[in-house]
Design a protein around this motif. Sequence first.
Motif: not given
Length: 395
Positions: A22-28
Amino acid sequence: MEQALEGIKVLDLTRVLAGPYCTMILADMGAEVIKVEEPVKGDDSRHFGPYVNGESAYFMSINRNKKSMTLNLKHEEAKAQLFKLVAQVDVIVENFKPGTMEKLGLGYDVLKEINPRLIYAATSGFGHTGPYSKRPAYDGVVQAMGGIMSITGQKGGKPTRVGPSVGDIMAGMFTSIGILGALRYRDLHGVGQKVDVAMLDCQVAVLENAISRYFVTGISPEPEGNRHASIVPFEPFDTYDGEIMLAVGNDNIWKKFCEVIEKPEWVDHEHFKTNPLRSKNYNVLRPMIAETLKVKPTSQWQFIFDEHGIPNGPINNIEMVVTDPQVNHREMIVEIDHPVAERIKVPGVPVKMSLSQGAVWKAAPLLGADTASVLMEMNDLTEADVELLRQKGAI
């Protein structure tokens, strides 16, 4: 280029896969994600192989674009620093077993008093309500309980776990969607809220037509192998030298398909002319198509089908996927420099945006690499303050 989530700060207390995905999606998409990890040990997935120069490739693949700081959440001085961070961020994400954050004194009811605009996102096996709420879960458990295993595998075979950890990944994706929805609500109304996502709920949500088939027929669907349950032909077929995946998704495609395989008499055949008829007469039609496709090699069928707009594709292994020209043209395999693992390749960003394209711009952080800078920049600590916290075991 400005990114879509530029300016959004995320405090990431998650570990392993669902939360970090989830946080990877936000960071990307440009959010500043500060990953909070346990001192010394870090995220469990740092200890999952394979390894490159001692660094977990698993961890690096889903924690790119993030910062890492360590906090001992059982230490009162560490919690005091966390509270200061909470006051400054937009989102906090955690995937502990329900009740854990409350035991630590860090539950939503506490944190929203510090920051009423906070989006508190929680991903767990069964959610924060219901009779299973306090039970632990991993991907395999929710795949089993969520029904997806019961419809996966060869016909007549045992229920089969889907290869990728879709129980975790779907929960991570739905959590990111929930966060974006909550941010939009905050834009309109000025307040944050709690986002509660259960891995089991997400598995039920993606069962597609399996649930509708059950409610219509009263019979639980079973594994169908590689065929589609309600579209025919929609499965792999042997060719002269291999296999090809074929997806004749409607009756117009069926007409073109029959023409290019030189079987025009099948177009208006009383048993095959519509998809319901083809489904009903699958056991007759399938061997007829199979016999026809065996006469040419896969590459020749691909060329023919592509020329006539018939959906098809080879069954690629992972090596074939990562070297595929379409995959690489879309920048779905990217290289980044890691301070220890050096040059590594990871999947790219699948969402392409014309004005605010996301990117993989930074390798996954070393454990605690940003602890001092985050505490000094956001909480106004000095180097001496940080060192004292380290000596006390708070960080």
